[in-house]
Enzyme design. Structure first.
Site, PDB file in Angstrom:
ATOM      1  N   PRO A  96      53.755  47.985  64.871  1.00 31.08           N
ATOM      2  CA  PRO A  96      55.023  47.972  64.122  1.00 31.08           C
ATOM      3  C   PRO A  96      55.698  46.608  64.235  1.00 31.08           C
ATOM      4  O   PRO A  96      55.827  46.046  65.316  1.00 31.08           O
ATOM      5  CB  PRO A  96      55.846  49.057  64.828  1.00 31.08           C
ATOM      6  CG  PRO A  96      55.293  49.106  66.218  1.00 31.08           C
ATOM      7  CD  PRO A  96      53.828  48.802  66.081  1.00 31.08           C
ATOM      8  N   ALA A  98      59.024  44.286  62.341  1.00 35.33           N
ATOM      9  CA  ALA A  98      60.200  44.392  61.485  1.00 35.33           C
ATOM     10  C   ALA A  98      60.160  43.395  60.329  1.00 35.33           C
ATOM     11  O   ALA A  98      59.502  42.362  60.405  1.00 35.33           O
ATOM     12  CB  ALA A  98      61.459  44.157  62.313  1.00 35.33           C
ATOM     13  N   SER A 125      57.721  50.269  60.952  1.00 35.68           N
ATOM     14  CA  SER A 125      58.860  50.078  61.846  1.00 35.68           C
ATOM     15  C   SER A 125      60.130  50.730  61.306  1.00 35.68           C
ATOM     16  O   SER A 125      60.348  50.784  60.091  1.00 35.68           O
ATOM     17  CB  SER A 125      59.109  48.579  62.038  1.00 35.68           C
ATOM     18  OG  SER A 125      60.303  48.341  62.762  1.00 35.68           O
ATOM     19  N   GLN A 145      57.218  54.220  63.624  1.00 40.70           N
ATOM     20  CA  GLN A 145      57.774  53.741  64.890  1.00 40.70           C
ATOM     21  C   GLN A 145      59.269  53.954  64.888  1.00 40.70           C
ATOM     22  O   GLN A 145      59.969  53.550  63.970  1.00 40.70           O
ATOM     23  CB  GLN A 145      57.453  52.256  65.095  1.00 40.70           C
ATOM     24  CG  GLN A 145      58.077  51.635  66.344  1.00 40.70           C
ATOM     25  CD  GLN A 145      59.442  51.011  66.052  1.00 40.70           C
ATOM     26  OE1 GLN A 145      59.752  50.643  64.920  1.00 40.70           O
ATOM     27  NE2 GLN A 145      60.273  50.920  67.084  1.00 40.70           N
ATOM     28  N   TYR A 147      62.939  53.402  66.728  1.00 37.16           N
ATOM     29  CA  TYR A 147      63.902  52.876  67.693  1.00 37.16           C
ATOM     30  C   TYR A 147      64.967  53.943  67.892  1.00 37.16           C
ATOM     31  O   TYR A 147      65.453  54.533  66.925  1.00 37.16           O
ATOM     32  CB  TYR A 147      64.558  51.592  67.183  1.00 37.16           C
ATOM     33  CG  TYR A 147      63.732  50.346  67.365  1.00 37.16           C
ATOM     34  CD1 TYR A 147      63.400  49.889  68.635  1.00 37.16           C
ATOM     35  CD2 TYR A 147      63.306  49.606  66.261  1.00 37.16           C
ATOM     36  CE1 TYR A 147      62.645  48.748  68.804  1.00 37.16           C
ATOM     37  CE2 TYR A 147      62.554  48.452  66.427  1.00 37.16           C
ATOM     38  CZ  TYR A 147      62.229  48.028  67.696  1.00 37.16           C
ATOM     39  OH  TYR A 147      61.490  46.887  67.859  1.00 37.16           O
ATOM     40  N   THR A 173      59.604  53.507  70.622  1.00 36.01           N
ATOM     41  CA  THR A 173      59.660  52.299  71.437  1.00 36.01           C
ATOM     42  C   THR A 173      60.734  52.462  72.500  1.00 36.01           C
ATOM     43  O   THR A 173      61.884  52.761  72.182  1.00 36.01           O
ATOM     44  CB  THR A 173      59.957  51.067  70.563  1.00 36.01           C
ATOM     45  OG1 THR A 173      58.881  50.897  69.636  1.00 36.01           O
ATOM     46  CG2 THR A 173      60.105  49.815  71.411  1.00 36.01           C
ATOM     47  N   ARG A 182      66.154  35.713  72.595  1.00 32.00           N
ATOM     48  CA  ARG A 182      65.090  34.930  71.980  1.00 32.00           C
ATOM     49  C   ARG A 182      65.652  33.570  71.578  1.00 32.00           C
ATOM     50  O   ARG A 182      66.375  33.429  70.583  1.00 32.00           O
ATOM     51  CB  ARG A 182      64.501  35.694  70.802  1.00 32.00           C
ATOM     52  CG  ARG A 182      63.895  37.023  71.283  1.00 32.00           C
ATOM     53  CD  ARG A 182      63.668  38.032  70.201  1.00 32.00           C
ATOM     54  NE  ARG A 182      63.398  39.353  70.800  1.00 32.00           N
ATOM     55  CZ  ARG A 182      63.267  40.474  70.115  1.00 32.00           C
ATOM     56  NH1 ARG A 182      63.387  40.456  68.794  1.00 32.00           N
ATOM     57  NH2 ARG A 182      63.043  41.612  70.737  1.00 32.00           N
ATOM     58  N   LYS A 248      55.687  53.630  73.312  1.00 32.22           N
ATOM     59  CA  LYS A 248      55.348  52.216  73.347  1.00 32.22           C
ATOM     60  C   LYS A 248      56.341  51.445  74.213  1.00 32.22           C
ATOM     61  O   LYS A 248      57.547  51.625  74.077  1.00 32.22           O
ATOM     62  CB  LYS A 248      55.351  51.636  71.926  1.00 32.22           C
ATOM     63  CG  LYS A 248      55.060  50.140  71.834  1.00 32.22           C
ATOM     64  CD  LYS A 248      54.994  49.713  70.380  1.00 32.22           C
ATOM     65  CE  LYS A 248      54.763  48.220  70.235  1.00 32.22           C
ATOM     66  NZ  LYS A 248      55.985  47.439  70.546  1.00 32.22           N
ATOM     67  N   SER A 270      52.696  47.815  76.673  1.00 33.87           N
ATOM     68  CA  SER A 270      53.250  46.761  75.828  1.00 33.87           C
ATOM     69  C   SER A 270      54.430  46.110  76.509  1.00 33.87           C
ATOM     70  O   SER A 270      55.222  46.780  77.179  1.00 33.87           O
ATOM     71  CB  SER A 270      53.704  47.357  74.481  1.00 33.87           C
ATOM     72  OG  SER A 270      54.390  46.392  73.698  1.00 33.87           O
ATOM     73  N   HIS A 272      56.300  44.202  74.394  1.00 37.07           N
ATOM     74  CA  HIS A 272      56.949  43.851  73.124  1.00 37.07           C
ATOM     75  C   HIS A 272      56.525  42.459  72.659  1.00 37.07           C
ATOM     76  O   HIS A 272      57.310  41.708  72.078  1.00 37.07           O
ATOM     77  CB  HIS A 272      58.476  43.921  73.278  1.00 37.07           C
ATOM     78  CG  HIS A 272      59.181  44.454  72.065  1.00 37.07           C
ATOM     79  ND1 HIS A 272      59.567  45.761  71.952  1.00 37.07           N
ATOM     80  CD2 HIS A 272      59.576  43.861  70.908  1.00 37.07           C
ATOM     81  CE1 HIS A 272      60.171  45.955  70.795  1.00 37.07           C
ATOM     82  NE2 HIS A 272      60.184  44.817  70.133  1.00 37.07           N
ATOM     83  N   ASP A 303      48.806  46.737  73.741  1.00 39.01           N
ATOM     84  CA  ASP A 303      49.532  45.941  72.761  1.00 39.01           C
ATOM     85  C   ASP A 303      49.880  44.601  73.407  1.00 39.01           C
ATOM     86  O   ASP A 303      49.898  44.486  74.628  1.00 39.01           O
ATOM     87  CB  ASP A 303      50.814  46.678  72.358  1.00 39.01           C
ATOM     88  CG  ASP A 303      51.709  45.874  71.429  1.00 39.01           C
ATOM     89  OD1 ASP A 303      51.245  45.494  70.349  1.00 39.01           O
ATOM     90  OD2 ASP A 303      52.876  45.637  71.794  1.00 39.01           O
ATOM     91  N   SER A 304      50.131  43.598  72.589  1.00 40.54           N
ATOM     92  CA  SER A 304      50.646  42.297  73.023  1.00 40.54           C
ATOM     93  C   SER A 304      49.528  41.324  73.354  1.00 40.54           C
ATOM     94  O   SER A 304      48.819  41.478  74.350  1.00 40.54           O
ATOM     95  CB  SER A 304      51.594  42.417  74.228  1.00 40.54           C
ATOM     96  OG  SER A 304      52.670  43.316  73.963  1.00 40.54           O
ATOM     97  N   ARG A 327      51.131  40.110  65.583  1.00 42.67           N
ATOM     98  CA  ARG A 327      51.415  38.835  64.919  1.00 42.67           C
ATOM     99  C   ARG A 327      50.314  38.349  63.978  1.00 42.67           C
ATOM    100  O   ARG A 327      50.622  37.860  62.881  1.00 42.67           O
ATOM    101  CB  ARG A 327      51.713  37.757  65.963  1.00 42.67           C
ATOM    102  CG  ARG A 327      53.093  37.865  66.616  1.00 42.67           C
ATOM    103  CD  ARG A 327      53.285  36.723  67.603  1.00 42.67           C
ATOM    104  NE  ARG A 327      54.587  36.709  68.245  1.00 42.67           N
ATOM    105  CZ  ARG A 327      54.861  37.307  69.409  1.00 42.67           C
ATOM    106  NH1 ARG A 327      53.921  37.979  70.049  1.00 42.67           N
ATOM    107  NH2 ARG A 327      56.075  37.237  69.924  1.00 42.67           N
TER     108      ARG A 327
END
Length: 376
Positions: A96, A98, A125, A145, A147, A173, A182, A248, A270, A272, A303-304, A327
């Site tokens: 998933p 965004a 997502s 997915q 949230y 998640t 970030r 997740k 994961s 994230h 994941d990741s 990605r």
């Protein structure tokens, strides 16, 4: 399904001509970078803090050496496997992610359609830039997915919409009590352009995400996320939906065990993609402990950091049932829309097939019996 048993009716991917596309999944990065504005590239590729965990995900996978078996008599390996007791063309799902219209105007429906053509699940997502109904109509196996939102009524509404749209699994998640800081987005003062919205949420819920401020990231605003998600909420969710349930964002084996006890069908190891706690361990590092802890309690996915077929093989050898790839699929979407994403998934399948052949494995189930070594 017994260990080593193949699906009776594996998903059949559509044949894709990869001529003219980059030679590997990872090589889609450069054409993608050229296709999007610099601030969008930073948004999709950045991590939190100093990006220690983002870097660690790759480092840890690269340190996993797989011991090939020889003289196994394998001629043409099969990539088919089972996830959530359903046959897949390979043990892979598209993670998933965004706001996919940030990288290509066709956005989520294009990537969902590419995943469907490749015979693998696509995870839509909550923060999709296209409504779940349109995404599910474009794909084949679409998982939703979730949230966790402050308004439980909105959560229930999203669940009902996902089920009505035909989603075949639910992934919640659990590693976003607050949003990771970030710094690339902060430095860019990043905000969503007007044409990209949080299409699954009622109008006005994402207004803050469009208000750019120097030195502040507006995306995602986090205003609708519930920070105090607890085990009782997960139990409520398990009782609320008949769909297969994945959790997740699990890193500690104790959390994986408790999730299995509640009745989840899979946990996704994961961090994230390195976008939440900077300093969390690489997922490949903790995966074997999680697998050992849950035993046969539920499936475990990684994941990741996955960037190619050898990474899928590494995850299988470490005990995972499969992986989520994130990605690189955004890179492929940015570089070529649905056609680019189809080519990327075809290359991933080819890379996995080669990795299986080179380790003497007839299929992904046999790869789970390979031994691994970890070194420099």
């Amino acid at each position: 399904m017994a260990d080593g048993e193949l699906p009776d009716n594996p998903a059949r991917p559509v044949a894709v001509d990869v001529a003219g596309w980059p030679p590997s999944l990872a090589d889609f990065a450069e054409p993608a970078r050229s296709a999007v504005p610099p601030e969008v590239w930073d948004f999709i590729n950045g991590g939190s803090g100093t990006e220690t965990t983002l870097t660690a995900n790759r480092t840890a996978l690269d340190r996993v050496a797989v011991l090939p078996r020889v003289l196994t008599g394998v001629d043409r390996p099969r990539t088919e496997a089972s996830l959530l007791d359903r046959p897949q063309a390979m043990p892979v799902a598209v993670a998933p992610m965004a706001y996919q219209r940030l990288v290509h105007p066709d956005g989520e429906p294009a990537l969902a359609a590419a995943a469907g053509a490749a015979g693998v699940p696509y995870v839509a997502s909550t923060l999709s830039s296209t409504p779940i109904e349109e995404v599910a109509a474009a794909g084949d196996q679409v998982w939703f997915q979730l949230y966790w939102l402050r308004d439980r009524g909105m959560v229930a509404d999203l669940l009902d919409r996902a089920q009505a749209a035909g989603c075949s699994a639910l992934m919640v998640t659990v590693d976003v009590p607050v949003l990771g800081r970030r710094l690339r987005d902060v430095r860019n003062g990043f905000a969503l352009p007007p044409h990209v919205t949080t299409a699954n949420l009622p109008g006005g819920r994402d207004d803050l995400a469009h208000q750019g401020t120097p030195g502040v990231s507006a995306v995602p605003s986090g205003a609708v996320f519930a920070p105090a998600l607890g085990w009782a909420d997960l139990e409520w969710l398990r009782g609320r939906t008949p769909l297969p349930l994945l959790v997740k964002g699990v890193l500690d084996p104790r959390d994986a065990v408790r999730a299995a006890e509640i009745g989840v069908d899979a946990v996704v190891v994961s961090n994230h993609g390195g976008r939440q706690l900077d300093g969390a361990p690489a997922t490949a590092t903790v995966l074997p402990e999680v697998v050992a802890a849950v035993g046969n309690g539920c499936e475990v996915l990684l994941d990741s950091g996955v960037r190619g077929g050898v990474d899928v093989l590494r995850a299988l050898a470490l005990g995972a049932a499969g992986v989520l790839v994130g990605r690189p699929m955004l890179w492929a979407l940015a570089a070529g829309g649905r056609a680019g994403a189809e080519a990327a998934l075809a290359l991933l399948a080819a890379e996995l097939r080669d990795a299986l052949a080179l380790t003497g494995c007839a299929d992904p189930a046999e790869a789970r019996h390979l031994r691994t070594m970890t070194g420099s």
